[in-house]
Design an enzyme around this catalytic site. Structure first.
Site, PDB file in Angstrom:
ATOM      1  N   ARG A   1     -43.390 -10.829 -54.684  1.00 24.37           N
ATOM      2  CA  ARG A   1     -42.871 -12.024 -54.007  1.00 24.37           C
ATOM      3  C   ARG A   1     -42.661 -13.142 -55.023  1.00 24.37           C
ATOM      4  NH1 ARG A   1     -46.350 -15.156 -51.913  1.00 24.37           N
ATOM      5  NH2 ARG A   1     -47.524 -13.581 -50.773  1.00 24.37           N
TER       6      ARG A   1
ATOM      7  N   TYR B   1     -20.312 -24.264 -42.257  1.00 26.44           N
ATOM      8  CA  TYR B   1     -20.536 -22.919 -41.707  1.00 26.44           C
ATOM      9  C   TYR B   1     -21.374 -23.026 -40.421  1.00 26.44           C
ATOM     10  CZ  TYR B   1     -22.616 -18.258 -41.487  1.00 26.44           C
ATOM     11  OH  TYR B   1     -23.061 -17.038 -41.073  1.00 26.44           O
TER      12      TYR B   1
ATOM     13  N   ASP C   1     -22.220 -26.145 -50.961  1.00 27.95           N
ATOM     14  CA  ASP C   1     -22.123 -24.729 -50.588  1.00 27.95           C
ATOM     15  C   ASP C   1     -20.807 -24.210 -51.185  1.00 27.95           C
ATOM     16  OD1 ASP C   1     -21.664 -22.276 -49.332  1.00 27.95           O
ATOM     17  OD2 ASP C   1     -22.624 -22.885 -47.466  1.00 27.95           O
TER      18      ASP C   1
ATOM     19  N   LYS D   1     -21.275 -12.793 -49.391  1.00 26.90           N
ATOM     20  CA  LYS D   1     -19.826 -12.912 -49.343  1.00 26.90           C
ATOM     21  C   LYS D   1     -19.210 -12.477 -50.683  1.00 26.90           C
ATOM     22  CE  LYS D   1     -21.048 -14.496 -45.364  1.00 26.90           C
ATOM     23  NZ  LYS D   1     -21.275 -15.902 -45.063  1.00 26.90           N
TER      24      LYS D   1
HETATM   25  C1  LIG Z   1     -22.244 -16.735 -44.512  1.00 28.24           C
HETATM   26  C2  LIG Z   1     -22.378 -18.121 -44.970  1.00 28.24           C
HETATM   27  C3  LIG Z   1     -23.632 -18.753 -45.026  1.00 28.24           C
HETATM   28  C4  LIG Z   1     -24.909 -18.074 -44.575  1.00 28.24           C
HETATM   29  O1  LIG Z   1     -25.242 -17.001 -45.355  1.00 28.24           O
HETATM   30  P1  LIG Z   1     -26.001 -15.683 -44.840  1.00 28.24           P
HETATM   31  O2  LIG Z   1     -26.042 -14.833 -46.045  1.00 28.24           O
HETATM   32  O3  LIG Z   1     -25.213 -15.126 -43.704  1.00 28.24           O
HETATM   33  O4  LIG Z   1     -27.360 -16.131 -44.391  1.00 28.24           O
HETATM   34  C5  LIG Z   1     -23.678 -20.043 -45.520  1.00 28.24           C
HETATM   35  N1  LIG Z   1     -22.566 -20.705 -45.894  1.00 28.24           N
HETATM   36  C6  LIG Z   1     -21.347 -20.128 -45.826  1.00 28.24           C
HETATM   37  C7  LIG Z   1     -20.157 -20.912 -46.263  1.00 28.24           C
HETATM   38  C8  LIG Z   1     -21.204 -18.838 -45.369  1.00 28.24           C
HETATM   39  O5  LIG Z   1     -19.994 -18.294 -45.286  1.00 28.24           O
END
Ligand SMILES: *Cc1c(COP(=O)(O)O)cnc(C)c1O
Length: 379
Positions: A48, A100, A172, A197
């Site tokens: 961890r 998001y 982000d 992504k």
């Molecule tokens: C998918 C996404 C998230 C969240 O991520 P997860 O891996 O699904 O927890 C946050 N910000 C954006 C822009 C996203 O597309």
């Protein structure tokens, strides 16, 4: 990562494994590490807190974002959660209004009840931002381009506003990927990614990342990562290391195809509007050209007609798969109002322009002609 620099993508974080000489970092599938004497170990005691596969993964994350430090999490939202946990009770956060859907849900439904206040504003509207900007704001949260309407927010300008009130700027960067945009360069303190992504790129894992150049923030978030335990497994770290090696080649193809698809849709009589920062018609095209080195593979468009027309259109698609998520090598289509953004309050959805005819595409790396032909026959 400079888009011309494929070397960082291929070699970032990589070190030859010292015991066997393995060129690729092995999956250290172990929870614990033997100690010579109490407290005496080779840098790892419990997975961890740290694991060699994760260490390599985190070094690669830092390398592609041009950051001093990278931290890996079990999901994008897990990474966001750790960032929010650096705030003290009572703190206020300024958030761009079309974040998001899951980010909005985390802030509204989970954190708001712990005494944090989130102000959702249109960050391209200076008056709206200035109205809530005050020294009570401890964090500014930007997502650019935004999801699903692909608005572009000026990172350098928001960094200035954050500095003015002593707040931390978080960006982000999921939609651009580190290949096309470097928020740290424009003054962001923290970059967050859903590595699910583009960084993962194959729709086969869930992961998150935090990158920063600020030692204090790094240490705080690293402590939260260890203490709260939202860490990726060694196998996920291995897959992400593998993915990062092809990030540059994938992003070039995503963008090339997305430009072609956006231009095709823009000229199609059954399409009302196309939202893609790479189009000259995009309201922040010039800003996008300044702060991004490319426009990525995400775009949205409004079909002419009604929801009934959307329902007829979707099943005709043969290559674009109707699914949530984005950034994988395969093309996806999503209906934000009923899928990814169903948890956004209806009045906010209306303000953002997320209506019944809006569709979002994650353009994959298939042959460009096949993608255009698929859309053409379905339209
Ligand atoms: C998918 C996404 C998230 C969240 O991520 P997860 O891996 O699904 O927890 C946050 N910000 C954006 C822009 C996203 O597309």
């Amino acid at each position: 990562m400079d888009p011309k620099n494929f070397t960082v993508a291929v070699h970032g974080g990589a070190e030859i494994e010292p015991v066997t000489g393995a060129v690729m970092t092995p999956i250290f599938q172990t929870s614990t590490f033997a100690q010579k004497a109490p407290g005496e170990h080779a840098g790892y005691d419990y997975s961890r807190g740290g694991n060699p596969t994760r260490t390599a993964h985190e070094a690669a994350l830092a390398a592609i974002e041009g950051a001093k430090w990278g931290l890996a999490f079990a999901s994008g939202l897990g990474a966001e959660q750790a960032i929010v946990q650096t705030l003290d009770p009572g703190a206020e956060v300024l958030v761009c209004d079309d974040v998001y859907g899951g980010t909005g849900r985390l802030f509204r439904k989970l954190w708001a009840k712990y005494g944090l206040t989130f102000h959702f504003v249109d960050m391209n509207n200076d008056a709206e931002v200035e109205k809530v900007l005050s020294p009570r704001i401890k964090m500014i949260w930007v997502e650019t381009p935004t999801n699903p309407t692909m608005k572009v927010i000026d990172i350098a300008k928001m960094a200035e506003k954050a500095k003015k009130v002593g707040a931390i700027l978080v960006v982000d960067n999921t939609f651009s990927s580190p290949f096309f945009q470097h928020p740290l360069k424009w003054g962001a303190d923290i970059v967050v990614h859903s590595t699910t992504k583009y960084i993962g790129g194959h729709s086969d894992l869930i992961g998150g990342a935090v990158m920063t150049n600020k030692q204090e923030l790094y240490e705080q978030i690293k402590f939260i990562q260890f203490a709260a335990g939202c860490v990726p497994s060694p196998f996920e770290s291995f897959l992400l290391l593998r993915s990062i090696k092809t990030l540059a080649v994938r992003m070039i193809h995503h963008e090339r195809n997305a430009i072609a698809v956006a231009e095709f849709l823009e000229h199609h009589p059954k399409v009302k509007s196309v939202y893609y920062p790479g189009l000259k018609s995009h309201p922040q095209h010039i800003l996008a050209k300044k702060q991004m080195s490319g426009f990525s593979g995400m775009l949205s468009f409004d079909l002419r007609g009604t929801y009934e027309d959307v329902i007829k259109f979707l099943p005709k698609l043969k290559i674009f798969c109707l699914a949530e998520s984005l950034g994988g090598v395969e093309s996806l289509v999503n209906h934000p109002e009923r899928m990814t953004h169903a948890s956004v309050p209806p009045e906010l959805r209306k303000k953002l322009g997320i209506g019944p005819t809006l569709l979002r595409l994650s353009v994959g790396i298939e042959s460009m002609d096949d993608l255009i032909e698929d859309l053409n026959q379905a339209l």
